[in-house]
Scaffold this motif. Structure first.
Motif: not given
Length: 334
Positions: A1-22
Protein backbone atom coordinates in the motif's frame (compact mmCIF):
# COMPACT_ATOMS: atom_id res chain seq x y z
CA UNK A 1 0.00 0.00 0.00
CA UNK A 2 1.75 3.12 -1.17
CA UNK A 3 1.77 6.41 0.67
CA UNK A 4 0.36 8.16 -2.36
CA UNK A 5 -2.70 5.94 -2.87
CA UNK A 6 -5.76 5.54 -0.73
CA UNK A 7 -4.98 3.96 2.64
CA UNK A 8 -7.69 3.18 5.18
CA UNK A 9 -6.81 1.27 8.33
CA UNK A 10 -9.27 -0.67 10.45
CA UNK A 11 -8.31 -1.80 13.95
CA UNK A 12 -10.11 -4.54 15.89
CA UNK A 13 -9.27 -3.96 19.55
CA UNK A 14 -9.21 -6.40 22.45
CA UNK A 15 -7.65 -6.26 25.93
CA UNK A 16 -4.42 -8.23 26.15
CA UNK A 17 -5.74 -9.99 29.26
CA UNK A 18 -9.03 -11.04 27.66
CA UNK A 19 -12.59 -9.90 28.34
CA UNK A 20 -14.62 -7.08 26.77
CA UNK A 21 -13.01 -3.77 25.88
CA UNK A 22 -13.62 -1.08 28.50
CA UNK A 23 -14.90 2.40 27.62
CA UNK A 24 -11.75 4.07 29.07
CA UNK A 25 -9.40 1.90 27.02
CA UNK A 26 -11.48 2.39 23.88
CA UNK A 27 -11.47 6.17 24.28
CA UNK A 28 -7.73 6.09 24.90
CA UNK A 29 -6.98 4.21 21.68
CA UNK A 30 -9.23 6.60 19.73
CA UNK A 31 -7.26 9.52 21.17
CA UNK A 32 -4.02 7.75 20.22
CA UNK A 33 -5.23 7.40 16.63
CA UNK A 34 -6.33 11.05 16.67
CA UNK A 35 -2.73 12.05 17.37
CA UNK A 36 -1.65 10.27 14.17
CA UNK A 37 -4.43 11.31 11.80
CA UNK A 38 -7.45 13.62 12.18
CA UNK A 39 -9.64 11.26 10.10
CA UNK A 40 -10.66 8.70 12.74
CA UNK A 41 -14.10 7.07 12.83
CA UNK A 42 -15.19 5.13 15.90
CA UNK A 43 -16.90 1.77 15.29
CA UNK A 44 -18.20 0.85 18.77
CA UNK A 45 -17.79 -1.26 20.74
CA UNK A 46 -14.28 -2.41 19.78
CA UNK A 47 -13.14 -1.16 16.36
CA UNK A 48 -12.05 2.02 14.60
CA UNK A 49 -11.34 3.28 11.09
CA UNK A 50 -8.61 5.75 10.18
CA UNK A 51 -7.64 7.37 6.90
CA UNK A 52 -3.84 7.22 7.17
CA UNK A 53 -2.77 8.64 3.78
CA UNK A 54 -1.35 11.79 5.33
CA UNK A 55 0.28 9.87 8.18
CA UNK A 56 2.11 7.60 5.75
CA UNK A 57 3.53 10.62 3.92
CA UNK A 58 4.38 12.42 7.17
CA UNK A 59 6.16 9.48 8.83
CA UNK A 60 7.67 8.21 5.59
CA UNK A 61 6.75 4.58 6.24
CA UNK A 62 4.43 1.94 4.87
CA UNK A 63 1.07 0.91 6.35
CA UNK A 64 2.39 -2.28 7.98
CA UNK A 65 5.04 -0.37 9.93
CA UNK A 66 2.56 2.33 10.97
CA UNK A 67 0.14 -0.33 12.22
CA UNK A 68 2.93 -1.93 14.25
CA UNK A 69 3.72 1.44 15.90
CA UNK A 70 0.04 1.94 16.77
CA UNK A 71 -0.23 -1.56 18.24
CA UNK A 72 2.86 -1.10 20.42
CA UNK A 73 1.61 2.25 21.76
CA UNK A 74 -1.90 0.92 22.42
CA UNK A 75 -0.51 -2.08 24.28
CA UNK A 76 1.95 -0.01 26.34
CA UNK A 77 -0.48 2.78 27.26
CA UNK A 78 -3.81 0.96 27.59
CA UNK A 79 -3.12 -2.77 27.65
CA UNK A 80 -5.00 -3.14 24.36
CA UNK A 81 -3.85 -5.32 21.48
CA UNK A 82 -5.18 -4.98 17.94
CA UNK A 83 -5.59 -6.75 14.65
CA UNK A 84 -5.21 -4.35 11.72
CA UNK A 85 -6.51 -4.38 8.17
CA UNK A 86 -5.36 -1.89 5.55
CA UNK A 87 -6.96 -1.35 2.15
CA UNK A 88 -8.11 1.28 -0.29
CA UNK A 89 -11.55 1.90 1.24
CA UNK A 90 -13.46 1.35 4.51
CA UNK A 91 -15.32 -1.81 3.44
CA UNK A 92 -12.14 -3.59 2.37
CA UNK A 93 -10.24 -2.39 5.45
CA UNK A 94 -12.93 -3.87 7.73
CA UNK A 95 -12.86 -7.14 5.78
CA UNK A 96 -9.07 -7.29 6.05
CA UNK A 97 -9.20 -6.61 9.79
CA UNK A 98 -11.61 -9.51 10.26
CA UNK A 99 -9.13 -11.79 8.48
CA UNK A 100 -6.03 -10.49 10.28
CA UNK A 101 -4.65 -12.59 13.10
CA UNK A 102 -4.49 -11.01 16.61
CA UNK A 103 -1.45 -8.77 16.81
CA UNK A 104 -0.99 -8.86 13.05
CA UNK A 105 -1.68 -6.72 10.00
CA UNK A 106 -3.27 -7.73 6.71
CA UNK A 107 -2.64 -5.30 3.84
CA UNK A 108 -4.74 -5.76 0.72
CA UNK A 109 -2.98 -4.85 -2.54
CA UNK A 110 -4.43 -2.15 -4.76
CA UNK A 111 -4.66 -4.51 -7.74
CA UNK A 112 -8.38 -4.98 -8.60
CA UNK A 113 -7.91 -8.64 -9.54
CA UNK A 114 -6.29 -9.40 -6.17
CA UNK A 115 -9.15 -7.63 -4.38
CA UNK A 116 -11.75 -9.67 -6.27
CA UNK A 117 -9.90 -12.87 -5.43
CA UNK A 118 -9.88 -11.88 -1.75
CA UNK A 119 -13.64 -11.28 -1.76
CA UNK A 120 -14.74 -14.08 -4.09
CA UNK A 121 -15.46 -16.87 -1.58
CA UNK A 122 -17.00 -14.68 1.11
CA UNK A 123 -20.77 -14.84 1.77
CA UNK A 124 -22.89 -12.02 0.40
CA UNK A 125 -23.49 -10.74 3.95
CA UNK A 126 -19.84 -9.62 3.96
CA UNK A 127 -20.88 -6.75 1.66
CA UNK A 128 -22.02 -3.49 3.23
CA UNK A 129 -25.72 -2.92 2.67
CA UNK A 130 -26.60 -6.62 2.37
CA UNK A 131 -28.69 -7.54 5.39
CA UNK A 132 -30.57 -10.75 6.12
CA UNK A 133 -33.49 -9.93 3.79
CA UNK A 134 -31.30 -8.94 0.82
CA UNK A 135 -29.08 -11.99 1.42
CA UNK A 136 -32.08 -14.33 1.31
CA UNK A 137 -33.23 -12.73 -1.94
CA UNK A 138 -29.80 -13.06 -3.56
CA UNK A 139 -29.37 -16.66 -2.36
CA UNK A 140 -32.74 -17.58 -3.87
CA UNK A 141 -31.20 -16.69 -7.24
CA UNK A 142 -28.05 -18.70 -6.52
CA UNK A 143 -26.00 -15.57 -5.73
CA UNK A 144 -24.69 -16.82 -2.39
CA UNK A 145 -21.09 -15.58 -2.61
CA UNK A 146 -19.44 -12.26 -3.37
CA UNK A 147 -17.74 -13.77 -6.42
CA UNK A 148 -21.06 -14.82 -7.94
CA UNK A 149 -22.55 -11.40 -7.28
CA UNK A 150 -19.54 -9.77 -8.96
CA UNK A 151 -20.02 -11.99 -12.02
CA UNK A 152 -23.77 -11.34 -12.26
CA UNK A 153 -25.03 -8.84 -14.88
CA UNK A 154 -25.57 -5.44 -13.20
CA UNK A 155 -29.01 -5.16 -14.81
CA UNK A 156 -30.07 -8.44 -13.16
CA UNK A 157 -28.97 -7.19 -9.73
CA UNK A 158 -30.92 -3.97 -10.23
CA UNK A 159 -34.04 -6.00 -11.03
CA UNK A 160 -33.55 -8.23 -8.00
CA UNK A 161 -32.65 -5.59 -5.41
CA UNK A 162 -33.83 -2.33 -6.89
CA UNK A 163 -31.89 0.26 -8.84
CA UNK A 164 -29.85 1.92 -6.08
CA UNK A 165 -29.09 -1.11 -3.90
CA UNK A 166 -28.41 -3.32 -6.92
CA UNK A 167 -25.85 -0.84 -8.27
CA UNK A 168 -24.15 -0.43 -4.87
CA UNK A 169 -24.01 -4.16 -4.16
CA UNK A 170 -22.43 -4.85 -7.57
CA UNK A 171 -19.80 -2.17 -7.00
CA UNK A 172 -18.98 -3.51 -3.55
CA UNK A 173 -18.70 -7.06 -4.88
CA UNK A 174 -15.96 -5.64 -7.14
CA UNK A 175 -14.26 -4.07 -4.12
CA UNK A 176 -15.52 -0.53 -4.76
CA UNK A 177 -16.76 1.40 -1.69
CA UNK A 178 -17.39 5.11 -2.12
CA UNK A 179 -18.13 5.88 1.55
CA UNK A 180 -15.48 8.04 3.26
CA UNK A 181 -14.06 7.71 6.75
CA UNK A 182 -16.33 9.92 8.85
CA UNK A 183 -14.36 11.54 11.68
CA UNK A 184 -16.12 11.87 14.99
CA UNK A 185 -16.02 10.86 18.61
CA UNK A 186 -17.38 7.54 19.80
CA UNK A 187 -21.12 7.41 20.19
CA UNK A 188 -22.21 7.68 23.79
CA UNK A 189 -23.09 4.35 25.29
CA UNK A 190 -24.15 2.57 28.47
CA UNK A 191 -22.96 -0.91 29.34
CA UNK A 192 -23.67 -3.59 31.93
CA UNK A 193 -22.15 -7.01 32.57
CA UNK A 194 -23.06 -10.22 34.40
CA UNK A 195 -20.21 -12.51 35.50
CA UNK A 196 -21.30 -16.04 36.39
CA UNK A 197 -20.00 -17.72 39.56
CA UNK A 198 -18.87 -20.64 37.40
CA UNK A 199 -18.73 -21.38 33.70
CA UNK A 200 -22.42 -21.56 32.83
CA UNK A 201 -23.86 -24.07 30.37
CA UNK A 202 -27.58 -23.53 31.01
CA UNK A 203 -29.27 -21.38 28.29
CA UNK A 204 -32.07 -20.60 30.76
CA UNK A 205 -29.57 -18.92 33.10
CA UNK A 206 -28.03 -17.12 30.10
CA UNK A 207 -31.43 -15.69 29.16
CA UNK A 208 -32.18 -14.80 32.77
CA UNK A 209 -28.92 -12.83 32.89
CA UNK A 210 -29.86 -11.07 29.65
CA UNK A 211 -33.24 -10.15 31.13
CA UNK A 212 -31.48 -8.68 34.16
CA UNK A 213 -29.12 -6.70 31.91
CA UNK A 214 -31.89 -5.22 29.76
CA UNK A 215 -33.88 -4.27 32.86
CA UNK A 216 -30.81 -2.48 34.22
CA UNK A 217 -29.96 -0.71 30.96
CA UNK A 218 -33.58 0.30 30.32
CA UNK A 219 -33.87 1.82 33.79
CA UNK A 220 -30.58 3.69 33.41
CA UNK A 221 -31.64 5.12 30.04
CA UNK A 222 -35.05 6.24 31.28
CA UNK A 223 -33.68 7.86 34.43
CA UNK A 224 -30.81 9.75 32.78
CA UNK A 225 -31.31 13.50 32.95
CA UNK A 226 -34.04 14.27 30.43
CA UNK A 227 -34.26 10.60 29.47
CA UNK A 228 -32.31 8.86 26.72
CA UNK A 229 -32.92 6.17 24.13
CA UNK A 230 -30.50 3.93 22.24
CA UNK A 231 -30.44 3.12 18.54
CA UNK A 232 -28.31 -0.03 18.72
CA UNK A 233 -27.58 -2.87 21.11
CA UNK A 234 -24.38 -4.95 21.29
CA UNK A 235 -24.09 -8.32 23.01
CA UNK A 236 -20.69 -9.69 24.05
CA UNK A 237 -20.36 -13.29 25.23
CA UNK A 238 -17.13 -14.23 27.02
CA UNK A 239 -16.52 -17.99 26.98
CA UNK A 240 -14.51 -20.20 29.30
CA UNK A 241 -11.69 -20.56 26.75
CA UNK A 242 -11.31 -16.74 26.70
CA UNK A 243 -12.83 -16.34 23.26
CA UNK A 244 -15.35 -13.53 22.90
CA UNK A 245 -18.32 -13.36 20.57
CA UNK A 246 -19.83 -9.98 19.74
CA UNK A 247 -22.98 -9.14 17.80
CA UNK A 248 -24.62 -5.75 17.19
CA UNK A 249 -28.11 -4.96 15.97
CA UNK A 250 -29.67 -1.64 15.04
CA UNK A 251 -33.09 -1.26 16.62
CA UNK A 252 -36.20 -0.72 14.53
CA UNK A 253 -36.71 2.55 16.41
CA UNK A 254 -34.75 4.28 19.20
CA UNK A 255 -35.98 3.03 22.56
CA UNK A 256 -35.40 2.68 26.30
CA UNK A 257 -38.31 0.24 26.67
CA UNK A 258 -37.00 -2.81 28.55
CA UNK A 259 -39.25 -5.23 26.66
CA UNK A 260 -37.87 -4.06 23.30
CA UNK A 261 -34.29 -4.29 24.58
CA UNK A 262 -34.95 -7.78 25.93
CA UNK A 263 -36.41 -9.01 22.63
CA UNK A 264 -33.36 -7.68 20.77
CA UNK A 265 -30.93 -9.20 23.28
CA UNK A 266 -32.64 -12.58 23.00
CA UNK A 267 -32.48 -12.37 19.19
CA UNK A 268 -28.75 -11.58 19.31
CA UNK A 269 -28.16 -14.46 21.71
CA UNK A 270 -30.22 -16.88 19.63
CA UNK A 271 -28.33 -15.88 16.48
CA UNK A 272 -25.04 -17.05 18.02
CA UNK A 273 -26.24 -20.67 18.16
CA UNK A 274 -24.17 -21.35 21.28
CA UNK A 275 -25.59 -24.85 21.95
CA UNK A 276 -23.59 -26.14 24.95
CA UNK A 277 -21.14 -23.26 25.22
CA UNK A 278 -19.50 -22.67 28.59
CA UNK A 279 -20.15 -18.97 29.20
CA UNK A 280 -18.18 -17.00 31.75
CA UNK A 281 -19.78 -13.57 31.32
CA UNK A 282 -22.41 -11.70 29.32
CA UNK A 283 -22.39 -7.98 28.65
CA UNK A 284 -24.77 -5.64 26.87
CA UNK A 285 -23.98 -2.21 25.52
CA UNK A 286 -26.67 0.32 24.57
CA UNK A 287 -25.15 2.48 21.84
CA UNK A 288 -25.77 5.59 19.77
CA UNK A 289 -27.68 7.33 22.55
CA UNK A 290 -29.85 10.36 21.86
CA UNK A 291 -32.21 12.40 24.06
CA UNK A 292 -35.63 10.76 24.34
CA UNK A 293 -37.30 13.96 23.19
CA UNK A 294 -35.61 13.66 19.79
CA UNK A 295 -36.81 10.11 19.20
CA UNK A 296 -39.82 9.31 17.06
CA UNK A 297 -41.91 6.45 18.41
CA UNK A 298 -44.36 4.43 16.37
CA UNK A 299 -47.76 4.56 18.08
CA UNK A 300 -48.94 1.19 19.33
CA UNK A 301 -52.54 0.08 19.71
CA UNK A 302 -51.48 -2.92 21.78
CA UNK A 303 -52.95 -2.40 25.28
CA UNK A 304 -50.39 -4.79 26.80
CA UNK A 305 -47.52 -2.69 25.44
CA UNK A 306 -49.01 0.50 26.84
CA UNK A 307 -49.62 -1.22 30.18
CA UNK A 308 -45.97 -2.37 30.29
CA UNK A 309 -44.73 1.16 29.62
CA UNK A 310 -46.92 2.61 32.39
CA UNK A 311 -45.68 -0.09 34.76
CA UNK A 312 -42.08 0.80 33.84
CA UNK A 313 -42.68 4.43 34.80
CA UNK A 314 -44.08 3.39 38.19
CA UNK A 315 -41.21 0.95 38.76
CA UNK A 316 -38.65 3.65 37.93
CA UNK A 317 -40.21 6.01 40.50
CA UNK A 318 -40.18 3.30 43.20
CA UNK A 319 -36.54 2.47 42.52
CA UNK A 320 -35.48 6.11 42.51
CA UNK A 321 -37.03 6.53 45.95
CA UNK A 322 -36.21 3.24 47.67
CA UNK A 323 -33.19 1.97 45.75
CA UNK A 324 -32.51 -0.14 42.64
CA UNK A 325 -33.39 -3.42 44.38
CA UNK A 326 -36.68 -2.27 45.88
CA UNK A 327 -38.69 -3.95 43.14
CA UNK A 328 -37.80 -6.65 40.61
CA UNK A 329 -39.39 -9.07 38.19
CA UNK A 330 -40.54 -12.31 39.78
CA UNK A 331 -38.28 -14.35 37.48
CA UNK A 332 -35.28 -12.37 38.69
CA UNK A 333 -36.24 -12.29 42.35
CA UNK A 334 -36.71 -16.08 42.53
Amino acid sequence: MSATGKAVMCLRLHPAGGGPLGAHEYAGVLALLGGITPAVQALPPDAALADVRGALRYFGCDARRLAAVIRVRALALYGVDAAAGVAGNPMLARAAAREARPGGTLVLPEDPDAVRDFLADKPVTALDGVGAKAARTLCSYGLDSVGRVAAAPPAALRRILGARLGREVHERALGIDRTPVRPGAAARALAAERLFDRDELDPVRHRRALLSLTEELGAKLRTQEGGQVCRALTLTVRCADRTTLTRTRTLAEPTAHSAALTATAYALYGGLGLQRARVRALSLRAEDLIPAERAVRQLSFDPEDEKARRLEAVTDRVRSRFGPHAIARGTLAA
